[in-house]
Scaffold this active site. Structure first.
Site, PDB file in Angstrom:
ATOM      1  CB  CYS A 272       4.136   1.998   0.886  1.00  0.00           C
ATOM      2  SG  CYS A 272       5.461   2.294  -0.325  1.00  0.00           S
ATOM      3  CG  HIS A 332       5.594  -2.240   0.330  1.00  0.00           C
ATOM      4  ND1 HIS A 332       4.624  -1.269   0.435  1.00  0.00           N
ATOM      5  CD2 HIS A 332       5.453  -3.033   1.431  1.00  0.00           C
ATOM      6  CE1 HIS A 332       3.918  -1.471   1.535  1.00  0.00           C
ATOM      7  NE2 HIS A 332       4.407  -2.519   2.157  1.00  0.00           N
ATOM      8  CG  ASP A 355       3.818  -2.814   5.628  1.00  0.00           C
ATOM      9  OD1 ASP A 355       3.542  -1.598   5.565  1.00  0.00           O
ATOM     10  OD2 ASP A 355       3.948  -3.535   4.624  1.00  0.00           O
TER      11      ASP A 355
END
Length: 682
Positions: A272, A332, A355
């Site tokens: 991530c 994250h 994202d």
């Protein structure tokens, strides 16, 4: 035409002057790179006698197959269209071009045409090419950000800090975004050209690139390679032998270069923080203010019920009954990009979540956002894009269940304030951490928080068994911050606030896990019958040994400890958990405070082995944009326990400004140990 003499002798795009005015000189001084909504000038040396009875006209071509052709009107002064002004003096024609603040970004070709009074084209010069970027300095641009300090950080700064670890023990990694490095801008447009939208209908895609909402969504999809020709392949646990470990990367630039050199073959591997860092590089390069965000204790709610459900059997082994379970990640990462949202009701402008990590499909693509941060905070989950998923990442309840031998599920405990903690980003022009949690949510337990939760579709939050009623033991897990390589103790504390002695069975389990909750192996387990007198505290110690965890912790070095308490005569068990990141030593990097461009500079790199065993095949990897290209320095022989090694490195800076040297140390038993130092090059 037979008697026509060439009018245009030479054309000067004035790259240095224009690029300086358009904040694009760091990208390239030799190519014309300008920003929309802001004029730029080019000059042409002309034969004045040939030009006098004729006139100049301009046309723009965009796309590899001229998907978009724009006629540049002369002197129209329209804010909504391209136009140009012309000044003629002493054989020079100065052409000042004005682009609208919502012009399409991309690689343009400019035709300078000489036409007769009757409109016939007598001469054409099509040698001028330029790139047009978003303009956050322009008041009318959708990405306008009216604060120069923020622009210097979120557009111009090539270096950043990424926050990792856990909400209790936050650590940081230096990262080189490198949005102005050689060829990076070209690769960013190459990424857009390889998107599914562009490959399906290049003209339609090109015409939508004026919109940062559209482009942001494309970048979110293209940084990962799931279902498209994107940049990075994800992998969340070893082995990484056919690629690069995600923890090894320290810069977006080699990732982007490798993808481009491989003709859109995805690069292995990312997780991530790497996905978000590459996305940050691309968006900053295109001119969209962007920052890297870390959400600690981040929920992944696969079924959309605003709760993350963990199922265990009576041996405390994790159960995944559906094939793809909910999870709670240590942390994250995503990015926030600044833009207006003309497609949404008022109040949704500003920071937007994007994202790039592939988690869930959104309109058939592995992408997420852009979603207004304000919409998440206020529980407005009907706005585009992906608001329910992001809302759950920072707000979901954590629920622990035990599945009994007969298949019956028993709820153990509900945690309502253990998700979305210490949401972090780098401060503007300092290396401190800025906490932005209150941008995403109202204070935990406040009336406003409850109202937002109900607005988001949950009339009432789950309630937990009252753990404070008489006869209940209060259970907590305590630990120091252990260093990788050492043995350490975890203490389970039982506090009896009741008036009678309590007898119970306590099971404690330590496992090695990845940062996103996947179990790598069991380290230690113990079950004991305990008695806790009234108004007393009982402590049980679990010893976690290096020899055990070294075999199965992931590259993020996380140990998870769970404690299950079953009280005699009470059919309501209790469970608490703790995720313990093992800190790594740092590589010490020493540089002089200042250096002179093109003059030799000497740096020192040192490292001490913290493990009780020797390290074999030690190697330092050193890189720094404008300082030194990636260089490996291999160690001769083993590095013994407690031994300190030091190397000297000579290099000559090639770019001025604030520069950062990044160092990574790898060996057979210890990987991805980082260090960094800053130097001002004059």
């Amino acid at each position: 035409m037979a008697n026509y003499r060439s009018c245009i002798k030479d054309v000067d795009p004035k790259c240095r002057e224009n690029n300086l005015a358009h904040h694009s000189g760091e990208i390239d001084w030799k190519r014309l790179i300008v920003r929309r909504g802001q004029p730029f000038a080019i000059s042409a040396r002309c034969s004045e006698s040939a030009l006098r009875p004729n006139q100049l006209a301009l046309a723009l071509h965009l796309g590899k197959r001229d998907e978009v052709v724009i006629k540049v009107e002369k002197g129209s002064r329209s804010k909504d269209a391209w136009w140009f002004a012309e000044e003629v003096a002493q054989g020079q024609v100065l052409l000042t071009l004005h682009s609208p603040a919502d012009a399409i970004i991309g690689h343009y070709c400019l035709d300078v045409l000489v036409t007769s009074p009757g409109g016939h084209v007598l001469e054409k010069n099509d040698k001028i090419k330029f790139h047009l970027l978003y303009n956050p300095w322009c008041r009318d641009d959708a990405v306008y950000l009216p604060d120069e300090k923020l622009l210097q950080e979120y557009i111009m700064n090539e270096h950043g800090i990424i926050y990792v670890g856990s909400s209790d023990y936050i650590s940081s990694r230096h990262w080189h975004f490198g949005q102005f490095e050689e060829n990076v801008m070209d690769i960013c447009f190459e990424i857009l050209d390889n998107s599914n939208d562009a490959l399906r209908n290049s003209e339609k895609d090109m015409k939508q690139r004026w919109d940062p909402v559209y482009v942001g969504r494309i970048i979110s999809a293209m940084v990962n390679s799931n279902g498209d020709r994107g940049v990075l392949v994800g992998r969340w646990q070893e082995p990484y032998t056919d690629g690069v470990s995600p923890s090894k990367w320290t810069s977006s630039v080699p990732i982007l270069q490798k993808w481009s050199d491989g003709r859109a073959r995805p690069v292995k591997y990312g997780q991530c923080w790497v996905y978000a860092a590459v996305g940050c590089t691309v968006l900053r390069c295109l001119g969209i203010p962007t920052r890297h965000i870390t959400n600690f204790a981040s929920a992944h709610d696969t079924d959309g019920n605003l709760s993350v459900d963990f199922l265990f059997n009576e041996k405390m082994e994790s159960l995944d009954t559906r094939g793809r379970s909910d999870s709670s990640w240590n942390f994250h990462c995503w990015v926030e990009s600044w833009m207006k949202r003309a497609d949404l009701p008022q109040g949704n402008d500003g920071w937007q979540v994007l994202d790039p990590t592939p988690q869930e499909l959104s309109d058939g693509e592995f992408c997420c956002g852009p979603c207004p941060v304000t919409a998440i905070k206020e529980g407005n989950l009907g706005v585009k894009y992906d608001a329910p998923f992001i809302f759950a990442e920072v707000n979901a309840d954590i629920i622990h269940w035990i599945v009994r031998r007969d298949g019956r599920r028993q709820k153990i405990r509900v945690f309502q304030d253990s998700v979305g903690i210490n949401i972090s980003t780098k401060s503007v022009f300092s290396n401190n951490r800025e906490d932005v949690t209150l941008h995403y949510k109202h204070p935990e337990g406040s009336k406003k928080e409850r109202e937002v939760y109900e607005k988001a579709g949950r009339p009432a939050r789950e309630t937990s068994t009252d753990m404070t009623k008489p006869g209940k033991l209060q259970m907590t897990i305590k630990h120091a911050q252990p260093v990788f390589g050492s043995d350490f103790d975890v203490v389970v504390q039982l506090k009896n606030e009741g008036g009678a002695e309590v007898h119970a069975r306590l099971t404690t389990l330590a496992t090695g896990v990845t940062y996103n909750c996947r179990v790598r192996g069991e380290l230690e387990r113990q079950t004991k019958n305990v008695s806790v007198p009234a108004h007393k505290v009982h402590k049980e110690v679990l010893r976690v040994r290096y020899d055990d965890y070294a075999k199965c912790v992931s590259e993020n070095n996380v140990v998870k400890v769970m404690a299950l308490l079953e009280v005699q005569g009470d059919n309501e068990p209790d469970m608490v958990t703790a995720r313990i990141p093992l800190s790594l030593p740092e590589v010490l990097v020493e540089l002089p405070g200042t250096a002179v461009i093109h003059q030799t500079l000497t740096g020192s790199i040192s490292f001490t082995n913290p493990l009780p065993v020797p390290l074999k095949r030690g190697v330092f990897t050193v890189e720094g944009a404008g300082l030194v290209s990636p260089t490996e320095v291999k160690m001769n022989g083993d590095i013994g326990p407690g031994q300190k090694v030091r190397v000297k490195l000579n290099f000559s800076p090639v770019r001025s400004g604030v520069r950062k040297l990044l160092v990574d140390f790898d060996s057979d038993r210890l990987m991805d140990v980082k260090g960094a130092a800053t130097v001002v090059v004059i």
